[in-house]
Motif scaffolding. Structure first.
Motif, mmCIF file in Angstrom:
data_model
loop_
_atom_site.group_PDB
_atom_site.id
_atom_site.type_symbol
_atom_site.label_atom_id
_atom_site.label_comp_id
_atom_site.label_asym_id
_atom_site.label_seq_id
_atom_site.Cartn_x
_atom_site.Cartn_y
_atom_site.Cartn_z
ATOM 1 N N THR A 11 -56.324 -5.557 52.926
ATOM 2 C CA THR A 11 -56.227 -4.342 53.433
ATOM 3 C C THR A 11 -54.968 -4.286 53.984
ATOM 4 O O THR A 11 -54.302 -2.844 54.000
ATOM 5 C CB THR A 11 -57.213 -4.316 54.345
ATOM 6 O OG1 THR A 11 -58.639 -4.398 53.568
ATOM 7 C CG2 THR A 11 -57.241 -2.886 55.044
ATOM 8 N N LEU A 36 -54.237 -0.061 51.865
ATOM 9 C CA LEU A 36 -54.253 1.252 52.820
ATOM 10 C C LEU A 36 -52.851 1.646 52.783
ATOM 11 O O LEU A 36 -52.570 3.239 53.014
ATOM 12 C CB LEU A 36 -54.566 0.643 54.286
ATOM 13 C CG LEU A 36 -55.836 0.487 54.402
ATOM 14 C CD1 LEU A 36 -56.404 0.060 56.007
ATOM 15 C CD2 LEU A 36 -57.028 1.293 53.885
ATOM 16 N N MET A 67 -59.134 -6.872 48.401
ATOM 17 C CA MET A 67 -59.417 -5.685 48.336
ATOM 18 C C MET A 67 -58.809 -4.713 47.411
ATOM 19 O O MET A 67 -59.095 -3.528 47.028
ATOM 20 C CB MET A 67 -59.031 -5.037 49.660
ATOM 21 C CG MET A 67 -60.049 -5.707 50.975
ATOM 22 S SD MET A 67 -61.612 -5.356 50.735
ATOM 23 C CE MET A 67 -61.801 -3.550 51.101
ATOM 24 N N ARG A 71 -63.112 0.127 45.780
ATOM 25 C CA ARG A 71 -63.309 0.917 45.274
ATOM 26 C C ARG A 71 -61.851 1.883 45.579
ATOM 27 O O ARG A 71 -61.432 2.872 44.778
ATOM 28 C CB ARG A 71 -64.403 1.774 46.049
ATOM 29 C CG ARG A 71 -64.889 3.031 45.152
ATOM 30 C CD ARG A 71 -66.470 3.394 45.569
ATOM 31 N NE ARG A 71 -67.249 2.346 45.355
ATOM 32 C CZ ARG A 71 -68.499 2.386 46.073
ATOM 33 N NH1 ARG A 71 -68.932 3.252 46.788
ATOM 34 N NH2 ARG A 71 -69.199 1.296 45.612
ATOM 35 N N HIS A 145 -63.556 -9.889 59.749
ATOM 36 C CA HIS A 145 -64.738 -10.172 59.391
ATOM 37 C C HIS A 145 -65.025 -11.628 58.940
ATOM 38 O O HIS A 145 -64.693 -11.925 57.958
ATOM 39 C CB HIS A 145 -65.341 -9.109 58.412
ATOM 40 C CG HIS A 145 -65.056 -7.668 58.627
ATOM 41 N ND1 HIS A 145 -65.116 -6.682 58.013
ATOM 42 C CD2 HIS A 145 -64.983 -7.227 59.952
ATOM 43 C CE1 HIS A 145 -65.224 -5.527 58.777
ATOM 44 N NE2 HIS A 145 -64.910 -5.705 60.035
ATOM 45 N N GLU A 166 -62.973 -8.000 64.727
ATOM 46 C CA GLU A 166 -63.226 -6.635 64.892
ATOM 47 C C GLU A 166 -63.943 -6.401 66.475
ATOM 48 O O GLU A 166 -63.282 -5.521 66.988
ATOM 49 C CB GLU A 166 -63.754 -5.915 64.009
ATOM 50 C CG GLU A 166 -63.717 -4.308 64.238
ATOM 51 C CD GLU A 166 -64.020 -3.633 62.799
ATOM 52 O OE1 GLU A 166 -64.331 -4.187 61.959
ATOM 53 O OE2 GLU A 166 -63.886 -2.228 62.932
#
Lengths: 301, 301
Positions: A11, A36, A67, A71, A145, A166
């Motif tokens: 990410t 990102l 990642m 999607r 995570h 997180e």
């Protein structure tokens, strides 16, 4: 396969390593180009810009985990169902450029009708198993995570996600505790960390224990500088509390030293010995998947 | 005492009510002047501006509960130790203007060397007990920092804080779940709420269950519009899970309907019946403290 370009595209960062045919890491590169930061349709361009000298060499095969297969990533690679071994993952690679660039699927499992998922950690798990020469293990991959993984006969049977990192960041930055905590985390205060772990292990919920960071500070029983370590102990201790670990059961910790050291400290309170593997587990895992692919009938040369 | 000006001065709002000598509410006022909006030294000015017509009337006594008594408030009122009854609180009022304006102390208790505190809820608790004519009860005051309170023989024996409302807001606004949740919470989706409660009651930690909001959405098993209710069920269910409630044990819920309705739904899954008291508990509690003070030798006329 002459060389493997092993890529961990997450990410927030993009890491790559060039491996020789024996799995030896020749060079490494890291870029602040997590998915990102990449506009849709620009993944190939970013990839080329970062790894062009390596991809030009003849016979270089590229395998990407993380990642980038989501999607929101380069090409979506559907989750592979647990239990899953290296062969299952190799069979379900998604090709960006046939025979040349492939994306490793994430894994999914399910318990009591609740699905769980990972992307990238599966590669580290299989890498860690090879590095330690294990076929059965309980592994923990701490992080934003955190994942607890059970492997039997070299197949990932089940895993569970905890939003530990997180929650720490949320409490640290956005909760009422943020007003009391110092701006900088500073070095780990081992006593305060252990105090947080001990409380969490003997309590029922972080909803309750988190408030103790406020009251211990209010009554001046913990200095502000110790609060980040104490809070870190609370969240990691909470994660550990949920695990039915027997004394003497070994746990493999995979990840950056700064995090795995904390988990080792916390697990010591439950008398659980650990083995630690660093972030090179990802390279070894990608090499293991490429090797599984090479030895299959539909594999790469 | 001719009239009581009862004031609940919290972090984000300032509420007041004028009560007659029998405790009947004659008028109410609410202002967006929580203590966070008041610069140091300006509390008297803000108080006067808001309640001047009421304070001018002869024989009006004013009693203030809530964060106005904190270190950041008007005048600090040190915490009163549990177990504590109305008399203990009345004895430890802190006077702003002797005989005229007083601040109610918060309460503190301690378990396993961890202190806990409240400010304002103690007043609601004693008000709820009077309204329901109870001397022994388990009470829950849901909110940003939810409180579970045990009262025996009209004395508060012990209480526990849960950061339930705050965790909901953190996850709702700042976590990875915020990307999936709709901008508006919308009406309560009872099924989704109950599903969240049920999972939390049978799980070990919110660190794990919170991730299910993401995966259930990822696999399209819960629509985005249902996620706020599901998440609300997860955090409230987590709070309830920690409580050793026997079936049939009654719980008194104190607070705004929108919140106490959710707790009633969640407690129904554990077959715990409830009685609900609204926010007028604060006025009744302040009146009860003023009455306790009037009947003491050092009391007000």
């Amino acid at each position: 396969m002459k060389h493997l370009l092993a890529v961990d595209w997450g990410t927030s960062s993009l890491r790559g390593a060039l491996l020789d045919r024996h799995g030896k890491v020749l060079q490494e590169r890291t870029f602040a180009r997590g998915i990102l930061t990449v506009p849709p349709g620009e993944f190939a361009t970013v990839f080329e810009a970062c790894f062009e000298p390596w991809t030009r060499a003849a016979g270089t095969f590229c395998l990407i985990s993380g990642m980038a297969g989501s999607r929101q990533g380069w090409v979506e690679a559907p989750y592979c169902a647990c239990p899953a071994g290296l062969d299952d993952i190799a069979r379900q690679l998604v090709w960006v450029t046939p025979g040349c660039i492939a994306i490793v699927p994430g894994l999914r499992c399910e318990q009591d009708s609740i699905p769980d998922v990972m992307r990238g950690e599966e590669t580290q798990v299989f890498g860690a198993l090879q590095l330690l020469d294990l076929r059965d293990a309980v592994l923990v991959l701490p992080g934003t995570h955190s994942k607890w993984v059970r492997v039997a006969s070299n197949r990932m049977e089940h895993f569970t996600t905890f939003m530990t990192g997180e929650f720490y960041a949320l409490l640290r930055q956005h909760s009422i505790l943020a007003r009391t905590l110092p701006g900088d985390d500073g070095d780990l205060d081992v006593d305060a960390f252990n105090q947080g772990v001990a409380l969490a292990l003997h309590s029922a919920s972080l909803l309750q224990t988190a408030f103790s960071a406020r009251t211990l500070s209010l009554f001046e029983r913990l200095p502000a500088a110790a609060l980040p370590s104490y809070l870190s102990g609370l969240v990691i201790g909470e994660e550990l509390r949920t695990q039915p670990l027997e004394a003497g059961a070994q746990v493999v910790l995979v990840g950056a030293d700064t995090l795995t050291q904390r988990y080792e400290l916390a697990l010591a309170q439950r008398r659980v010995p650990v083995r630690r593997v660093g972030q090179d587990a990802a390279w070894r895992g990608l090499w293991a998947i490429a090797s599984a692919l090479s030895s299959s009938p539909t594999g790469i040369p």
